[in-house]
Design a protein around this motif. Structure first.
Motif: not given
Length: 82
Positions: A5, A9, A12-13
């Motif tokens: 996770d 994250t 993706k960010q």
């Protein structure tokens, strides 16, 4: 899984510029062009800071960084050595 996770994250960010709702943890990030060599270097720095580990140059291979699952397995394997 917390490691997956955190990696998802961050990728993706901070790495992928396009909006993705779902990023498979088995997706080949390198062959698909989602991540380039500069992206890998940013991920390496993230992993070193976030998981308090040093990644030697010889471990920066396609196999270790091809997918989120591969990165997670690398982190787990090397955190057990400490």
């Amino acid at each position: 899984m917390e490691i997956n996770d955190a990696l998802e994250t961050f990728i993706k960010q901070e790495i992928i510029e396009e909006k993705l709702d779902n990023l498979s943890h088995d997706e080949d990030l390198l062959s698909t062009g989602l991540i380039d060599s500069m992206g890998i270097m940013r991920i390496v720095r993230f992993i070193e800071k976030r998981f308090n580990m040093e990644i030697p140059f010889e471990d920066m291979t396609f196999d270790n960084f091809m997918t989120i699952n591969n990165m997670s397995n690398y982190i787990l394997k090397n955190s057990l050595k400490s």
